[in-house]
Design an enzyme around this catalytic site. Structure first.
Site, short mmCIF file in Angstrom:
data_model
loop_
_atom_site.label_atom_id
_atom_site.label_comp_id
_atom_site.label_asym_id
_atom_site.label_seq_id
_atom_site.Cartn_x
_atom_site.Cartn_y
_atom_site.Cartn_z
N GLU A 272 -11.88 23.37 11.70
CA GLU A 272 -12.15 22.35 12.60
C GLU A 272 -11.08 21.71 12.56
OE1 GLU A 272 -14.71 20.04 15.19
OE2 GLU A 272 -16.12 21.10 13.87
N LYS A 335 -12.40 23.89 22.80
CA LYS A 335 -13.41 23.54 22.86
C LYS A 335 -14.27 23.35 24.00
CE LYS A 335 -17.26 21.16 19.78
NZ LYS A 335 -17.16 20.37 18.54
N CYS A 384 -17.43 25.00 15.63
CA CYS A 384 -18.55 23.13 14.88
C CYS A 384 -20.04 23.86 15.76
CB CYS A 384 -18.28 21.85 15.71
SG CYS A 384 -19.40 20.70 15.07
#
Length: 507
Positions: A272, A335, A384
């Site tokens: 990430e 995300k 994440c």
């Protein structure tokens, strides 16, 4: 006089339960404690139902989430005292779920004669499920995750998810505790031996199912992909400094070329925000990244911030780009589930004085589920802590993802147990969907996780490294992939009906 300031028996037993359950999680990861840890709480909660559950919850979450102080002081630059206060407030909020579960179970026992073995597992799972989405959701340390390393016991996650294991753990605790509470039971509550017998049958059945699953070779697939995950180990304090961008790209390029030479011929994965600049803007740094794909002749998946304009407004995104071996952008995955106070400030218009805790660009906006194409297959990218939300992984598989990739930056956890807890939850996404998971973390723990939940390879914390492996392609969804969290949702409805049955006695 001194005795007035000492904790009473209820507080001590409740705190003991919270501590024992916390010790069943990484680290120290004594997973067997979870099967007995709730007994002290259940023994004393009839006397002070809400208080006992709250105390146990505060101790559990305070011990399990101690690493939040590292995040807030080291990277959020908050004063130690303020950090500690916010940490206790979060532990107190999460403890309310435990308090409500113990209060409700005791209420039904007192007014309806229902045993703890019947009600407490249902309330517990319903409230864990509620915690997954209420107030943006924070399903960290769901009780079933404590068993991540006991492979025969966790295979049933492909049927009922992590909540099925939570139910079984609480049921076993409640059934054992009912035996000790025999003298205080009313005749309408039945015999505790029946509840214990049911718990034993379900426990043995769960273990037998898991053993059978492992014998079926769940990890082998007809097609595979040669993949490398790269762990650049870039210090969080240096990550966003412009003067370090060139050295960051060089680190990842060098590691990737070594990985390609050792067999990673089809896909290389960086963590990430591995590239702390806007790849979409082009320029020398972006060219260097694209050049790596053509030089290694392999597809490249990497994290980088992005932006888009919506009706004139600039929206920032935490994204992952997929490049082909010819450096063509195959797609971008943004995300979806953002970290509150880390990637955005909830109710930011009303809280202008509150800043994000983690350094970056600005407030991010959520994206949409978008599997990325790699040849005839698709990748589902979980960025994440998206990997702790079962419904996201399940939806990626529903939309045709043959491999789940978790890219993360756990550097801000420091040298704590949080990266191990994060990895434990990722293992359940592999089991629930019977799909391989490749995990690339900036400072660790990077890993390859098989559909059985077995960690095939993994790195250590805070080391510069890469891993390469052949991973299977294709999910083999079972009941949980199709049904999802229907049972925990039904438990919420059952809990509501039960509480309505006691409505005349609320006041």
């Amino acid at each position: 006089m001194i005795r007035r300031f000492l904790p009473d028996k209820i507080t001590c037993c409740s705190a003991l339960s919270g501590f024992l359950l916390a010790c069943s999680f990484p680290l120290p990861d004594y997973h067997l404690l979870a099967w007995l840890g709730l007994i002290p709480l259940i023994m004393v909660m009839p006397k002070r139902p809400f208080k006992s559950g709250f105390v146990a919850g505060v101790v559990f979450f305070a011990v399990t989430l101690y690493w939040l102080n590292i995040v807030m002081t080291t990277y959020g630059h908050l004063p130690v005292l303020l950090s500690f206060l916010l940490y206790l407030l979060l532990a107190g909020y999460l403890a309310l779920y435990w308090a409500v579960a113990s209060w409700a179970a005791c209420r039904l026992r007192e007014f309806r004669g229902y045993s703890f073995a019947l009600t407490l597992p249902v309330f517990w799972v319903a409230l864990e499920f509620l915690r997954e989405f209420l107030l943006t959701g924070f399903p960290w340390a769901t009780l079933g995750y404590s068993q991540h390393d006991w492979l025969p016991m966790v295979q049933s996650a492909d049927l009922f998810g992590v909540y099925g294991l939570s139910y079984l753990i609480v049921l076993c605790n409640a059934a054992l505790a009912e035996c000790f509470l025999l003298k205080s039971r009313s005749p309408s509550q039945g015999r505790p031996g029946k509840a214990l017998a049911v718990a034993i049958v379900l426990l043995l059945g769960n273990y037998a199912y898991g053993s059978w699953c492992l014998q079926q070779d769940p990890d082998t697939r007809a097609e595979s992909l040669a993949v490398a995950v790269v762990q650049g180990n870039i210090p969080q304090g240096l990550k966003w400094r412009p003067e370090n961008q060139i050295s960051t790209v060089k680190t990842y390029r060098d590691l990737s070329l070594r990985a390609e030479q050792e067999g990673a011929k089809e896909l290389i994965v960086w963590p990430e925000a591995a590239m702390p600049f806007y790849f979409q803007d082009g320029g020398p740094l972006a060219d260097s990244v694209a050049g790596l794909a053509t030089e290694a002749k392999t597809a490249l998946l990497f994290g980088s911030p992005a932006y888009r304009r919506d009706s004139g407004a600039l929206r920032y995104l935490n994204s992952a780009y997929l490049l082909s071996p010819t450096a063509e952008v195959q797609g971008r995955s943004d995300k979806i589930h953002l970290v509150p106070f880390g990637e955005y400030v909830p109710l930011g218009k009303f809280l202008p004085f509150v800043n994000k805790l983690v350094a970056g660009i600005g407030d991010y906006s959520p994206g949409e589920i978008n599997p990325l194409p790699i040849g005839a297959h698709k990748l589902g990218v979980l960025i994440c802590y998206e990997v702790i939300f079962p419904e996201l992984a399940r939806e990626y598989v529903r939309q045709g993802s043959d491999l789940l990739v978790n890219i993360t930056n756990d550097a801000w956890f420091g040298k704590s147990s949080a990266p191990w807890q994060h990895l434990a939850m990722a293992r359940f996404r592999a089991i629930e969907n019977r799909v391989w998971v490749a995990r690339a973390a900036n400072t660790g723990i990077s890993a390859f996780i098989a559909p059985s939940g077995k960690v095939v390879k993994q790195t250590g914390l805070f080391e510069t490294a890469f891993l390469s492996s052949e991973v299977g392609l294709g999910a083999r969804p079972k009941l949980y992939s199709h049904m999802g969290d229907l049972i925990p949702g039904a438990f919420l409805l059952i809990c509501l009906i039960w509480l309505i049955q006691t409505r005349r006695r609320f006041f």
